[in-house]
Scaffold this motif. Sequence first.
Motif, PDB file in Angstrom:
ATOM      1  N   LEU A 172       4.618  11.687  -4.611  1.00  0.00           N
ATOM      2  CA  LEU A 172       5.129  10.319  -4.745  1.00  0.00           C
ATOM      3  C   LEU A 172       4.359   9.303  -3.920  1.00  0.00           C
ATOM      4  O   LEU A 172       4.173   8.165  -4.355  1.00  0.00           O
ATOM      5  N   ARG A 173       3.895   9.685  -2.717  1.00  0.00           N
ATOM      6  CA  ARG A 173       3.446   8.689  -1.761  1.00  0.00           C
ATOM      7  C   ARG A 173       1.958   8.750  -1.416  1.00  0.00           C
ATOM      8  O   ARG A 173       1.399   7.733  -1.023  1.00  0.00           O
ATOM      9  N   LEU A 174       1.317   9.898  -1.529  1.00  0.00           N
ATOM     10  CA  LEU A 174      -0.072   9.978  -1.091  1.00  0.00           C
ATOM     11  C   LEU A 174      -0.979   9.201  -2.039  1.00  0.00           C
ATOM     12  O   LEU A 174      -0.886   9.357  -3.256  1.00  0.00           O
ATOM     13  N   PRO A 175      -1.865   8.372  -1.502  1.00  0.00           N
ATOM     14  CA  PRO A 175      -2.772   7.602  -2.370  1.00  0.00           C
ATOM     15  C   PRO A 175      -3.789   8.497  -3.045  1.00  0.00           C
ATOM     16  O   PRO A 175      -4.277   9.472  -2.465  1.00  0.00           O
ATOM     17  N   ARG A 176      -4.081   8.172  -4.300  1.00  0.00           N
ATOM     18  CA  ARG A 176      -5.140   8.886  -5.008  1.00  0.00           C
ATOM     19  C   ARG A 176      -6.475   8.345  -4.529  1.00  0.00           C
ATOM     20  O   ARG A 176      -6.688   7.149  -4.466  1.00  0.00           O
ATOM     21  N   SER A 177      -7.384   9.255  -4.206  1.00  0.00           N
ATOM     22  CA  SER A 177      -8.701   8.825  -3.713  1.00  0.00           C
ATOM     23  C   SER A 177      -9.752   9.747  -4.286  1.00  0.00           C
ATOM     24  O   SER A 177      -9.542  10.940  -4.451  1.00  0.00           O
ATOM     25  N   GLU A 178     -10.889   9.178  -4.575  1.00  0.00           N
ATOM     26  CA  GLU A 178     -12.033   9.914  -5.088  1.00  0.00           C
ATOM     27  C   GLU A 178     -13.244   9.597  -4.219  1.00  0.00           C
ATOM     28  O   GLU A 178     -13.353   8.499  -3.672  1.00  0.00           O
TER      29      GLU A 178
END
Length: 449
Positions: A172-178
């Motif tokens: 729910l809370r962790l940001p998606r990062s690439e």
Amino acid sequence: MLLGSVLNPVNSTVIAVALVPIGKALGAPASQTAWLVSALYLATSLGQPVMGRLIDLFGPRRLFLLSTGLVGVAGVVGALAPGLGVLIGARVLLGFGTCAGYPAAMALVRSEAERTGRDSPGGVLTALAVANQTVAVVGPLLGGLLIAVGGWRATFALNVPLAVAAVLLGLLRLPRSEPAAGDRARHGSLVARLDLPGMGLFAATLVSLLLFLMNPHLRDWYLLALSAAAATGFAARESRAATPFIDLRVLGGNTPLLATYGRALVAYVVSYAFLYGFTQWTEEGFGLTPFHAGLAQTPMFLLAIGVSIVSGRSRGVRGKLLLGALGQIAACLVILTLSGDSPLWTLLLVALVFGVPQGLNNLALQNSVYFQADPQRTASSAGLLRTFAYVGSMVASSATAASFGRHADTVGLHRLAWVMLGAGVLYLLLTLFDRSLGRAAGTDGRAAA
């Protein structure tokens, strides 16, 4: 992130009061149940910097969700384990599964600091340190409660709801990062970015060293030789790699960070020798139940929380480290006066004195790494802090097993206290002669590094 980062310390310390009941249930002496401690630290010591490096490269979300899910699996395996061997395997799974929480949290703190321009999120770092230390010191009490309600298997089953909650919150809370496109082009293929040969040599170095520390004996000299050979190969590899797993060229020039790692090692020798050795003695040598053994450490739990919260308002680390070192030495001296006939208040006094270093050391060491490390390697540097701490924990586990043998009696407790006292004095000296500590909480973390 707070929940994910406490999965490791809760499993590190909740087992302290479960060792004796597990030994009785499975017919295993203290020298064998010590593997339940060593197995987790062996896996964690190896996995923390590896997971930290992966988080630095690919972001925290995927690694956090994968490893935290493994914690739930390990909880099920441990709760249903038919024997000591399977139980040790569950602890290995727990070690690897809990590796991502703390490096991911430190990476997110760093990225948020860079986004907002506030390079010293003291309140967040304090909350992280308090959460870790709170769980670490409340672990024996929690373990005692669980054993009283559901037996020692409940200390493993606890991981299932914790893992489910952590995974759901992460989704729910962790940001998606690439990884940035520039990073992908600069670092090349996945294998090159991961530096798998470097990881393999690091694993060989650490595993052979920790296997020796589990049961040190001259007949196992070959493990030390293997560790030295692997370490030499690792240094040669990392000095030539384009994207090294651990950049020894940067780390070697960062003397303050190396000194912090050294302090973490000896500090955790004292801390975990107390958590495991003293707790076992209160059950076998003093006659307390697992619940009362955990309850006897409540003063440490309460004082550690208060000390962490109050000291977290100060940016400096040198004073915290010095006071923490003195607190460890004082507690060791009190332990040397204990016997099976000592009044109960002396046990509470020891726990109370240990509350001071428990509340100070982890916070000061964590903040030191945050400001001393290369910002681009915050997660892997935080993972290495845990690795050095767990090497210290392995030394503590080995010293506990060697001091007690088959029974945690008062003579063995005093032998262990002398080991703890020596480590505490070394910790004090490493702090006294480190002139870089005054810069560890400077306003610019990169300048401090």
